[in-house]
Design a protein around this motif. Structure first.
Motif, PDB file in Angstrom:
ATOM      1  N   THR A 193      51.272  30.301   4.162  1.00  0.00           N
ATOM      2  CA  THR A 193      52.122  29.144   4.476  1.00  0.00           C
ATOM      3  C   THR A 193      52.049  28.841   5.965  1.00  0.00           C
ATOM      4  OG1 THR A 193      53.650  29.695   2.679  1.00  0.00           O
ATOM      5  CG2 THR A 193      54.472  28.222   4.393  1.00  0.00           C
ATOM      6  N   TRP A 194      51.981  27.558   6.283  1.00  0.00           N
ATOM      7  CA  TRP A 194      51.983  27.123   7.675  1.00  0.00           C
ATOM      8  C   TRP A 194      53.424  26.887   8.121  1.00  0.00           C
ATOM      9  CZ3 TRP A 194      47.558  27.584  10.206  1.00  0.00           C
ATOM     10  CH2 TRP A 194      46.358  27.559   9.482  1.00  0.00           C
ATOM     11  N   LEU A 244      51.143  24.909  14.427  1.00  0.00           N
ATOM     12  CA  LEU A 244      51.687  25.760  13.379  1.00  0.00           C
ATOM     13  C   LEU A 244      50.988  27.121  13.363  1.00  0.00           C
ATOM     14  CD1 LEU A 244      51.857  23.216  10.396  1.00  0.00           C
ATOM     15  CD2 LEU A 244      53.538  23.612  12.194  1.00  0.00           C
ATOM     16  N   ARG A 251      50.181  30.574  10.682  1.00  0.00           N
ATOM     17  CA  ARG A 251      50.042  30.851   9.246  1.00  0.00           C
ATOM     18  C   ARG A 251      50.571  32.240   8.918  1.00  0.00           C
ATOM     19  NH1 ARG A 251      47.212  28.592   4.999  1.00  0.00           N
ATOM     20  NH2 ARG A 251      46.290  30.008   3.447  1.00  0.00           N
ATOM     21  N   SER A 290      57.816  23.977   6.949  1.00  0.00           N
ATOM     22  CA  SER A 290      56.790  24.828   6.355  1.00  0.00           C
ATOM     23  C   SER A 290      55.925  23.988   5.420  1.00  0.00           C
ATOM     24  CB  SER A 290      57.430  25.984   5.574  1.00  0.00           C
ATOM     25  OG  SER A 290      58.165  25.481   4.464  1.00  0.00           O
ATOM     26  N   CYS A 316      51.778  20.236  13.814  1.00  0.00           N
ATOM     27  CA  CYS A 316      52.952  19.906  13.009  1.00  0.00           C
ATOM     28  C   CYS A 316      53.093  18.390  12.886  1.00  0.00           C
ATOM     29  CB  CYS A 316      54.210  20.507  13.626  1.00  0.00           C
ATOM     30  SG  CYS A 316      55.715  20.158  12.677  1.00  0.00           S
ATOM     31  N   VAL A 324      46.370  23.752  13.693  1.00  0.00           N
ATOM     32  CA  VAL A 324      47.066  22.862  12.760  1.00  0.00           C
ATOM     33  C   VAL A 324      48.293  22.317  13.469  1.00  0.00           C
ATOM     34  CG1 VAL A 324      48.183  22.693  10.504  1.00  0.00           C
ATOM     35  CG2 VAL A 324      46.227  24.225  10.823  1.00  0.00           C
ATOM     36  N   CYS A 371      56.271  26.082  11.442  1.00  0.00           N
ATOM     37  CA  CYS A 371      56.497  25.553  12.785  1.00  0.00           C
ATOM     38  C   CYS A 371      57.701  26.270  13.374  1.00  0.00           C
ATOM     39  CB  CYS A 371      56.759  24.044  12.736  1.00  0.00           C
ATOM     40  SG  CYS A 371      57.093  23.308  14.369  1.00  0.00           S
ATOM     41  N   HIS A 418      46.789  22.478   6.578  1.00  0.00           N
ATOM     42  CA  HIS A 418      45.416  22.620   7.081  1.00  0.00           C
ATOM     43  C   HIS A 418      44.522  21.452   6.677  1.00  0.00           C
ATOM     44  CE1 HIS A 418      45.686  24.600   3.113  1.00  0.00           C
ATOM     45  NE2 HIS A 418      44.491  24.053   2.905  1.00  0.00           N
ATOM     46  N   LEU A 472      41.169  25.870  12.659  1.00  0.00           N
ATOM     47  CA  LEU A 472      42.560  26.144  12.276  1.00  0.00           C
ATOM     48  C   LEU A 472      43.236  27.174  13.164  1.00  0.00           C
ATOM     49  CD1 LEU A 472      42.204  26.253   8.372  1.00  0.00           C
ATOM     50  CD2 LEU A 472      42.581  24.270   9.862  1.00  0.00           C
TER      51      LEU A 472
END
Length: 324
Positions: A252-253, A246, A248, A261, A238, A236, A255, A266, A290
């Motif tokens: 929450t994803w 990113l 997980r 966030s 940014c 994923v 950076c 995704h 991902l």
């Protein structure tokens, strides 16, 4: 009434090329070629969009307008930049975004562009629209419609482009025009044909059948450039940093570079997968896409998207759809 039946949208090939440009490492040897192709396709799309304004000046007749209409003629497909259809005629409009001086060579059926002293030859667009006229005529016959006059125009979108041809090719101005002359040209066609060939019923049926028979052009971007999934940057990306991957944590994803966030980052990665890999995905493929290791996390993500699926357990396949 001017009714746009098929609206213009960003073409699928542009969306795919855009995706590919940031899913490849910046130093990949194919990046310059892909960027150049994307630039050309953007120029063509911009030229097609330039028709939108002059078309608003048409008299309020019963025109139906299709943008990027792709139909099948026997075993082949043909695509029309813009098609206008009324009870009197159908008009194919092919747009060219070319600067400099254009010479339409009737002897060798080629278009020669001269810009900054450099000459470049292109396929003759007059032959292109003539072929499209024939294909559209065949399409009407195949679908049991009455004979309808099929006309065509080549529209030069740049008003500063100079148009030239041989002296004996004095009828070129009937076929090739600048963009701003389009409304007047269409009105001229309208008045030159006195009797309609289509009834209101035929016209509405033709519009309905054309819309139903349209098929988007689709192709494998990776195959076109001789690439594989291994060439792509996984994970994923940014949206803020435009490149940083990113990670997980607790749904929450995050950076670690800009501290952004997101709960839904995704979805962008799955859109990229859809454009470059395919429209179906498994739990295993989603984890690879991902860059996550948890099968249960992948299942939760897939279930949250409310995708249609087939199969059971490890054989379950989900269908993606990111049609814009």
């Amino acid at each position: 009434m001017k009714l746009i039946v098929k609206k213009r949208k960003v073409p699928l090939d542009i969306r795919k090329l855009r995706t590919l440009t940031y899913r490849l490492p910046p130093n990949h040897p194919k990046v310059p070629l892909i960027m150049n192709d994307l630039k050309k396709r953007h120029a063509g799309y911009k030229a097609e969009c330039s028709l939108d304004f002059p078309l608003t000046f048409l008299e309020p007749k019963s025109y139906f307008i299709f943008h990027d209409l792709r139909l099948q003629d026997q075993s082949r497909f043909f695509q029309l930049d813009t098609l206008l259809i009324s009870k009197k005629f159908a008009l194919i409009i092919e747009v060219k975004n070319m600067a400099g001086s254009l010479y339409f060579d009737p002897h060798f059926n080629q278009l020669i562009r001269t810009i900054e002293g450099k000459e470049t030859a292109f396929p003759d667009p007059i032959m292109q629209v003539s072929r499209q006229e024939s294909q559209l005529t065949n399409w009407f016959l195949k679908n049991s419609f009455p004979s309808l006059p099929i006309l065509s125009l080549i529209v030069i979108s740049n008003p500063q482009t100079i148009i030239r041809t041989a002296p004996e090719n004095h009828k070129l101005h009937y076929k090739v025009i600048h963009r701003d002359a389009l409304p007047a040209k269409i009105n001229q066609m309208e008045h030159s044909i006195t009797e309609p060939s289509f009834s209101e019923k035929h016209l509405k049926k033709a519009v309905r059948v054309m819309n139903k028979h349209h098929i988007d052009a689709d192709f494998s971007t990776l195959e076109r450039y001789n690439l594989t999934e291994k060439d792509l940057i996984q994970g994923v990306i940014c949206e803020n940093c435009k490149g940083n991957q990113l990670f997980r944590r607790h749904g929450t994803w995050l950076c670690n570079q800009c501290q952004q966030s997101s709960k839904t980052a995704h979805i962008h990665a799955l859109r990229d997968y859809f454009y470059l890999i395919g429209s179906t995905i498994t739990n295993r493929q989603l984890r690879d896409c991902l860059s996550i290791s948890s099968s249960s996390s992948a299942t939760r993500i897939l279930q949250s998207l409310n995708l249609t699926s087939s199969g059971v357990n490890k054989g379950r396949v989900y269908r993606l759809n990111f049609d814009e």
